[in-house]
Design an enzyme around this catalytic site. Structure first.
Site, PDB file in Angstrom:
ATOM      1  N   GLU A  88       5.562  -6.834  -6.518  1.00 51.87           N
ATOM      2  CA  GLU A  88       6.218  -4.760  -7.528  1.00 51.87           C
ATOM      3  C   GLU A  88       5.922  -3.861  -7.150  1.00 51.87           C
ATOM      4  O   GLU A  88       3.778  -3.571  -6.426  1.00 51.87           O
ATOM      5  CB  GLU A  88       5.379  -4.697  -9.082  1.00 51.87           C
ATOM      6  CG  GLU A  88       5.906  -4.150 -10.500  1.00 51.87           C
ATOM      7  CD  GLU A  88       5.598  -2.546 -10.417  1.00 51.87           C
ATOM      8  OE1 GLU A  88       6.721  -1.642  -8.967  1.00 51.87           O
ATOM      9  OE2 GLU A  88       4.875  -2.333 -10.823  1.00 51.87           O
TER      10      GLU A  88
ATOM     11  N   CYS B  73       5.079   4.288  -9.902  1.00 52.65           N
ATOM     12  CA  CYS B  73       6.054   3.496  -8.368  1.00 52.65           C
ATOM     13  C   CYS B  73       7.603   3.620  -8.823  1.00 52.65           C
ATOM     14  O   CYS B  73       7.986   4.042  -8.073  1.00 52.65           O
ATOM     15  CB  CYS B  73       6.282   2.489  -8.855  1.00 52.65           C
ATOM     16  SG  CYS B  73       5.844   1.572  -9.954  1.00 52.65           S
TER      17      CYS B  73
ATOM     18  N   LYS C 186      -7.918  -9.828  -8.857  1.00 53.45           N
ATOM     19  CA  LYS C 186      -8.544  -8.116  -7.703  1.00 53.45           C
ATOM     20  C   LYS C 186      -8.159  -6.999  -7.383  1.00 53.45           C
ATOM     21  O   LYS C 186      -7.085  -6.682  -7.833  1.00 53.45           O
ATOM     22  CB  LYS C 186      -8.435  -8.489  -5.420  1.00 53.45           C
ATOM     23  CG  LYS C 186      -9.204  -8.255  -4.641  1.00 53.45           C
ATOM     24  CD  LYS C 186      -9.810  -7.021  -4.763  1.00 53.45           C
ATOM     25  CE  LYS C 186      -8.498  -6.420  -4.028  1.00 53.45           C
ATOM     26  NZ  LYS C 186      -8.899  -4.289  -3.869  1.00 53.45           N
TER      27      LYS C 186
ATOM     28  N   GLU D 230       7.980   7.162  -0.253  1.00 52.96           N
ATOM     29  CA  GLU D 230       7.326   7.079  -1.374  1.00 52.96           C
ATOM     30  C   GLU D 230       6.265   8.700  -1.194  1.00 52.96           C
ATOM     31  O   GLU D 230       4.979   7.844  -0.395  1.00 52.96           O
ATOM     32  CB  GLU D 230       6.982   6.441  -1.979  1.00 52.96           C
ATOM     33  CG  GLU D 230       6.627   5.987  -3.363  1.00 52.96           C
ATOM     34  CD  GLU D 230       6.114   4.881  -3.750  1.00 52.96           C
ATOM     35  OE1 GLU D 230       4.953   4.009  -3.104  1.00 52.96           O
ATOM     36  OE2 GLU D 230       6.421   4.342  -5.136  1.00 52.96           O
TER      37      GLU D 230
HETATM   38  P1  NAI Z   1      -2.528  -0.475  -1.252  1.00 52.75           P
HETATM   39  O1  NAI Z   1      -1.098  -1.543  -1.438  1.00 52.75           O
HETATM   40  O2  NAI Z   1      -3.190  -1.479  -0.200  1.00 52.75           O
HETATM   41  O3  NAI Z   1      -3.559  -1.128  -2.586  1.00 52.75           O
HETATM   42  C1  NAI Z   1      -2.410  -1.786  -3.307  1.00 52.75           C
HETATM   43  C2  NAI Z   1      -3.435  -3.287  -3.788  1.00 52.75           C
HETATM   44  O4  NAI Z   1      -3.438  -4.328  -2.725  1.00 52.75           O
HETATM   45  C3  NAI Z   1      -5.147  -2.583  -3.442  1.00 52.75           C
HETATM   46  O5  NAI Z   1      -6.353  -3.687  -5.143  1.00 52.75           O
HETATM   47  C4  NAI Z   1      -5.519  -3.545  -2.367  1.00 52.75           C
HETATM   48  O6  NAI Z   1      -7.223  -3.288  -2.367  1.00 52.75           O
HETATM   49  C5  NAI Z   1      -5.108  -3.889  -1.798  1.00 52.75           C
HETATM   50  N1  NAI Z   1      -4.894  -4.295  -0.528  1.00 52.75           N
HETATM   51  C6  NAI Z   1      -4.768  -3.788   0.301  1.00 52.75           C
HETATM   52  N2  NAI Z   1      -4.390  -3.801   0.930  1.00 52.75           N
HETATM   53  C7  NAI Z   1      -4.792  -5.434   1.134  1.00 52.75           C
HETATM   54  C8  NAI Z   1      -4.367  -6.466   2.064  1.00 52.75           C
HETATM   55  N3  NAI Z   1      -4.552  -6.446   3.323  1.00 52.75           N
HETATM   56  N4  NAI Z   1      -4.496  -7.437   1.489  1.00 52.75           N
HETATM   57  C9  NAI Z   1      -4.406  -7.282  -0.462  1.00 52.75           C
HETATM   58  N5  NAI Z   1      -4.921  -6.567  -0.339  1.00 52.75           N
HETATM   59  C10 NAI Z   1      -5.142  -5.556   0.079  1.00 52.75           C
HETATM   60  O7  NAI Z   1      -1.925   0.584  -1.309  1.00 52.75           O
HETATM   61  P2  NAI Z   1      -2.697   2.366  -1.779  1.00 52.75           P
HETATM   62  O8  NAI Z   1      -3.435   2.226  -0.068  1.00 52.75           O
HETATM   63  O9  NAI Z   1      -4.236   2.484  -2.797  1.00 52.75           O
HETATM   64  O10 NAI Z   1      -1.956   3.063  -1.576  1.00 52.75           O
HETATM   65  C11 NAI Z   1      -0.361   3.684  -0.766  1.00 52.75           C
HETATM   66  C12 NAI Z   1       0.493   4.173  -1.162  1.00 52.75           C
HETATM   67  O11 NAI Z   1       1.105   2.836  -2.041  1.00 52.75           O
HETATM   68  C13 NAI Z   1       0.449   4.780  -2.183  1.00 52.75           C
HETATM   69  O12 NAI Z   1       1.015   6.304  -1.353  1.00 52.75           O
HETATM   70  C14 NAI Z   1       2.040   4.423  -2.772  1.00 52.75           C
HETATM   71  O13 NAI Z   1       2.762   5.029  -1.785  1.00 52.75           O
HETATM   72  C15 NAI Z   1       1.828   2.924  -3.133  1.00 52.75           C
HETATM   73  N6  NAI Z   1       1.216   2.491  -4.267  1.00 52.75           N
HETATM   74  C16 NAI Z   1       2.259   1.587  -4.985  1.00 52.75           C
HETATM   75  C17 NAI Z   1       2.360   1.554  -6.087  1.00 52.75           C
HETATM   76  C18 NAI Z   1       2.867   1.272  -7.028  1.00 52.75           C
HETATM   77  O14 NAI Z   1       2.898   0.676  -7.783  1.00 52.75           O
HETATM   78  N7  NAI Z   1       4.144  -0.284  -6.385  1.00 52.75           N
HETATM   79  C19 NAI Z   1       0.725   1.800  -6.750  1.00 52.75           C
HETATM   80  C20 NAI Z   1      -0.484   1.498  -6.031  1.00 52.75           C
HETATM   81  C21 NAI Z   1      -0.165   1.963  -4.307  1.00 52.75           C
END
Ligand code: NAI
Ligand code: MG
Length: 501
Positions: free
Chosen positions: A272, A306, A197, A403
């Site tokens: 991660e 991250c 996904k 973060e």
């Molecule tokens: P997110 O964690 O919501 O999104 C990452 C992935 O998870 C996307 O594919 C999204 O569609 C999916 N996702 C979201 N809600 C979900 C759910 N309930 N069940 C299953 N999958 C779900 O991150 P977002 O909203 O894009 O960014 C928010 C914050 O997260 C950022 O500001 C940052 O701090 C952190 N982040 C950390 C990352 C990393 O590499 N560790 C990457 C992206 C965001």
């Protein structure tokens, strides 16, 4: 929406690809969402339309999981390790053959400079497949001699590492292609099948990768790619009973939701997640390289890493010089559209992230932090944020604790490289990465040993390699990506014992 003008900078073939509705890959076929829904993908540099993409939800996830099961029980379950490895290697070759096109897509979709995607995201993605292709033939069990219950030689025991099965993989938008590679390559090397996904902000490069997987000869259904939103497609994948294992990269908040969803059936999970990584510069460091390293440590990928070195600790006697040096570097960074060859930093990925990062800046300044550079919002189209260095912070501020995921550094002086420094560096719920800058090798290694993080860089930062494990302590995650270590995310171990006499 009108079509983004940034697209004019790419070849006609890619413009044509973007102009057609992009579909999802299920069971080897490119299909519309069962609901017929699509969503618009935006160019973050212009806020204009880039492409229309099929919007997957629970029904599409269900079809994809069934296809992945069929492929696991079928051709992929029977293929020889060597043949599997050759296909994985070929995927790496095809990624390199499409280097420019993939880097252009990544730049348009994510906002990052084309020049960066071309030397970092795309070659690293290819390398991940090349590296993992070698593991396909080297996943071996062990003969284990028994002592407790048996006379020597009475039993023959060995282990069989087996693919965990159908894996659900959910990835973010900061390195769209590379995150797909980090997930898919080890899953394929271990003999699993996958439903990926991709992030709703940046689905395009993974969809292009899907075409290359087919060209490489991957059997239908081995990898299925679903663009869609987290709350619908992502949540359906995390909760699907036909998925044996969930691998997630993204926010710690959603990581916890994934664990809840998977816990109902005790499905395996690797995560991660976020970070707030300390970067420690000692008084005896090579100051020029430490300043350059700390600048890249926070501003690479616009701070959307991250592992970003977002909390800088500098020994008191060189603090002013280092902070001023990083601020001067920050001011020199050229912001612009990713496809412009002069651009060094593009926009943030989305309006949501733009609002979030500006909200942190406002909160930090209101709580008393001072911006050496940056800090104020830019009033221009696109989701640009000026690289920012904040000083006069204290450990309870939101900007120090949370973060930010943007180009924002908080810098703090320390007196001695003592336990107080280690405690301050470890004063975070996260534990993904850290940096240490010193000419004193023993001191640097002593600090590296005491930092609670999955990666420590000494006199460097952001050094990644397909062979090096990467992942988090504490709330930064479970398990490791890359290297030999990631294989265990996708394997079960079976112990087989035979009575010989
Ligand atoms: P997110 O964690 O919501 O999104 C990452 C992935 O998870 C996307 O594919 C999204 O569609 C999916 N996702 C979201 N809600 C979900 C759910 N309930 N069940 C299953 N999958 C779900 O991150 P977002 O909203 O894009 O960014 C928010 C914050 O997260 C950022 O500001 C940052 O701090 C952190 N982040 C950390 C990352 C990393 O590499 N560790 C990457 C992206 C965001
Ligand atoms: Mg989210």
């Amino acid at each position: 929406m009108t079509i983004s003008t940034t697209v004019d900078r790419v070849p006609a073939s890619l413009r044509d690809w973007l102009s057609k509705p992009r579909l999802m890959l299920i069971d080897g076929k490119w299909v519309q969402a069962k609901s017929g829904k699509t969503f618009e993908v935006q160019d973050p540099a212009t806020e204009m339309l880039l492409a229309n993409v099929a919007e997957g939800d629970a029904a599409d996830v269900d079809a994809a999981v069934k296809a992945a099961r069929k492929a696991l029980d079928g051709p992929w379950g029977r293929i020889s390790p060597s043949a599997r490895g050759r296909i994985i290697h070929k995927i790496g070759d095809l990624i390199l053959e499409h280097l420019d096109e993939l880097a252009q897509l990544e730049s348009l979709d994510n906002g990052k400079p084309f020049s960066v995607a071309r030397v970092a995201d795309v070659p690293l993605s290819a390398d991940m497949f090349h590296y993992m292709s070698g593991w396909a033939t080297k996943i071996e069990g062990k003969h284990i001699p028994l002592s407790t219950l048996a006379a020597p030689g009475q039993y023959l025991s060995y282990t069989r590492p087996e693919p965990i099965g159908v894996v659900g993989q959910i990835i973010p938008w900061n390195f769209p292609l590379l995150m797909a590679a980090w997930k898919l390559a080890p899953a394929l090397a271990t003999g699993c099948t996958a439903v990926l996904k991709v992030a709703e902000e940046t689905p395009l490069s993974a969809l292009k990768l899907g075409e290359l997987l087919q060209e490489a000869g991957l059997p239908d259904g081995v990898v299925n790619i679903i663009p869609g939103f987290g709350e619908t497609a992502g949540a359906a994948l995390a909760a699907h009973p036909g998925v044996d294992k969930i691998a997630f990269t993204g926010s710690t908040e959603v990581g916890k939701l994934i664990v809840q969803a998977a816990s109902r059936d005790l499905r395996k999970v690797s995560l991660e997640l976020g970070g707030k990584s300390p970067n420690i510069i000692l008084g005896d460091a090579d100051i020029e390289s430490a300043i350059a390293g700390a600048t890249a440590g926070i501003f690479f990928n616009h701070g959307q890493c991250c592992n970003a070195g977002s909390r800088l600790f500098v020994q008191e006697k060189i603090f002013d010089k280092v902070a001023a040096g990083i601020a001067a570097n920050a001011e020199k960074i050229r912001l612009g559209v990713g496809m412009d060859p002069d651009t060094e930093m593009g926009p943030l990925v989305s309006s949501v992230q733009h609002g979030r990062v500006n909200g942190y800046l406002k909160a930090g300044l209101e709580e008393g932090a001072r911006a050496l550079t940056g800090g104020a919002p830019l009033n221009a189209p696109g989701y640009f944020v000026k690289p920012t260095v904040l000083v006069d912070t204290h450990p309870d501020m939101k900007v120090v604790r949370e973060e930010i995921f943007g180009p924002v550094l908080v810098a703090t002086p320390f007196k001695e490289a003592d336990d107080k420094l280690i405690a301050a560096a470890n004063d975070t719920v996260y534990g993904l990465a850290a940096g240490v800058w010193s000419r004193d090798v023993a001191q640097a290694h002593r600090i590296a040993n005491q930092i609670k993080a999955g990666t420590v860089w000494i006199n460097c930062f952001h050094v990644f390699d397909s062979a090096l494990p990467f992942g988090g302590y504490k709330q930064s995650g479970w398990g490791r990506e890359m290297g030999q270590a990631v294989l265990s995310n996708y394997l079960e171990t079976k112990a087989v014992t035979t009575k010989l006499a």
